[in-house]
Scaffold this active site. Structure first.
Site, PDB file in Angstrom:
ATOM      1  N   ARG A 237      -0.472 -81.266 115.948  1.00 36.79           N
ATOM      2  CA  ARG A 237      -0.447 -79.897 115.457  1.00 36.79           C
ATOM      3  C   ARG A 237       0.204 -79.029 116.522  1.00 36.79           C
ATOM      4  O   ARG A 237       0.114 -79.315 117.715  1.00 36.79           O
ATOM      5  CB  ARG A 237      -1.870 -79.383 115.158  1.00 36.79           C
ATOM      6  CG  ARG A 237      -2.501 -79.978 113.907  1.00 36.79           C
ATOM      7  CD  ARG A 237      -1.795 -79.519 112.640  1.00 36.79           C
ATOM      8  NE  ARG A 237      -2.436 -79.996 111.415  1.00 36.79           N
ATOM      9  CZ  ARG A 237      -2.139 -81.112 110.798  1.00 36.79           C
ATOM     10  NH1 ARG A 237      -1.208 -81.913 111.299  1.00 36.79           N
ATOM     11  NH2 ARG A 237      -2.761 -81.456 109.680  1.00 36.79           N
ATOM     12  N   GLU A 266       4.371 -71.997 111.515  1.00 30.99           N
ATOM     13  CA  GLU A 266       5.148 -72.760 110.532  1.00 30.99           C
ATOM     14  C   GLU A 266       5.295 -71.975 109.235  1.00 30.99           C
ATOM     15  O   GLU A 266       4.296 -71.455 108.724  1.00 30.99           O
ATOM     16  CB  GLU A 266       4.464 -74.114 110.263  1.00 30.99           C
ATOM     17  CG  GLU A 266       4.419 -75.014 111.481  1.00 30.99           C
ATOM     18  CD  GLU A 266       3.823 -76.393 111.201  1.00 30.99           C
ATOM     19  OE1 GLU A 266       3.407 -76.636 110.047  1.00 30.99           O
ATOM     20  OE2 GLU A 266       3.766 -77.219 112.117  1.00 30.99           O
ATOM     21  N   HIS A 285       7.857 -80.366 109.744  1.00 37.15           N
ATOM     22  CA  HIS A 285       6.516 -80.880 109.434  1.00 37.15           C
ATOM     23  C   HIS A 285       6.588 -81.799 108.199  1.00 37.15           C
ATOM     24  O   HIS A 285       5.971 -81.544 107.170  1.00 37.15           O
ATOM     25  CB  HIS A 285       5.531 -79.738 109.183  1.00 37.15           C
ATOM     26  CG  HIS A 285       4.101 -80.160 109.368  1.00 37.15           C
ATOM     27  ND1 HIS A 285       3.117 -79.304 109.782  1.00 37.15           N
ATOM     28  CD2 HIS A 285       3.489 -81.370 109.207  1.00 37.15           C
ATOM     29  CE1 HIS A 285       1.960 -79.947 109.859  1.00 37.15           C
ATOM     30  NE2 HIS A 285       2.167 -81.205 109.517  1.00 37.15           N
TER      31      HIS A 285
END
Length: 326
Positions: A237, A266, A285
């Protein structure tokens, strides 16, 4: 009457049809904000929620007094306030296992791309710059027979170790709260202290969950310990890394490069300095982003939901302490 569930993520039609056999469904394919009035109204009598990314906290839970289960269609669940959910007796589930190999493929591909400068060389060729034999300034770094340090040797970390050791003859070091005897036996992995791992590894792969203890786990001091020719990979993360420290380490060539699939914010800001660096590979991601895997994840999330609302134990229950209260 069937229990009511709120789905706030696009899911395959076959998964939606499966849920509708057992539940009344309010479906939000593209929910831009949880403050959407219609969504908030649906929460009032919702028994279940299914999606990913949304912060399931006290503020939201206060609007869903009948909620019995929340289901993340992801392996991570740092968006859940687990203490609050458990206090209220609300089951929380995720989707481990089904995305392990797919994510491991992505992360190892990221490692290869960063080491061999694959994305950079792709642009080099497409921009018409390849008009002679490439010189040393464009050389990459060997991956085979190198040392890979994995921080967080869970399911995905173990799958990465398998690819590295059996496919590329890499030596595996790992840092984890507990021993991973399976990785030690099958892939020769050696459990080490974090500083030893950082100082000895040619590649440092961060795969730890996000917790209070792992926030900014890798920062200025940790990058200073790494080898000058080390490559850092983050598949965990974004908040596990101090991004300012990472930018400094990359711009000053304190480390050789990085491969990133996660970021503190993000989607990442287009003006973020990480996006200006040639020695950094940046992905959106996408660790589990294949159609096959996302469908499996959605089905597991749906199964968690259906079984939980029918009085059974969901396959991927996180707060298992609730079982003793039944």
């Amino acid at each position: 009457m069937k229990p009511k569930v709120v789905i706030y993520k696009k899911i395959p039609q076959e998964v939606l049809s499966y849920i509708k056999q057992y539940c009344r469904v309010s479906y939000y394919e593209h929910l831009e904000s949880w403050s959407n009035p219609e969504f908030l109204n649906d929460l009032k009598d919702a028994h279940g929620m299914l999606g990913s990314g949304m912060s399931i906290n006290k503020k939201l839970l206060d609007r869903a007094p009948q909620l019995k289960i929340v289901c993340n269609a992801s392996v991570g669940y740092n968006n859940f306030d687990m203490d609050e959910l458990t206090l209220r007796g609300i089951m929380a589930t995720n989707t481990p296992d089904v995305l392990t190999d797919t994510t491991a493929d992505t992360i190892f591909g990221l490692l290869l791309s960063a080491a061999r400068r694959i994305c950079e060389m792709d642009r080099y060729v497409k921009d018409g710059k390849w008009n002679r034999l490439i010189g040393e300034d464009l050389f990459g770094i060997d991956v085979h027979h190198k040392v890979l340090g994995i921080i967080g040797m869970g399911r995905i970390g173990t799958a990465i170790a398998k690819r590295a050791n059996l496919g590329f003859d890499m030596e595996i070091l790992y840092h984890n709260r507990s021993r991973n005897e399976n990785a030690e036996k099958l892939y020769g992995a050696k459990k080490t202290e974090l500083d030893d791992l950082l100082s000895k590894s040619d590649f440092v792969c961060l795969m730890t969950p996000l917790t209070e203890e792992t926030k900014n786990l890798i920062s200025y001091r940790e990058f200073e310990i790494m080898k000058k020719n080390a490559i850092f990979i983050n598949g965990s993360r974004g908040e596990t890394v101090n991004e300012k420290a990472l930018v400094k380490a990359l711009t000053t060539r304190q480390i050789a490069g990085a491969g990133l699939d996660v970021y503190k914010e993000e989607p990442i800001n287009p003006n973020h300095p990480l996006l200006k660096l040639n020695n950094t590979v940046t992905l959106p991601h996408m660790g589990s982003a294949t159609a096959e895997t996302r469908t499996k994840m959605a089905f597991l999330a749906a199964e968690n939901m259906v079984r939980g609302l029918s009085g059974e134990t969901p396959p991927s229950l996180i707060n298992t302490t609730l079982l003793s209260a039944r």
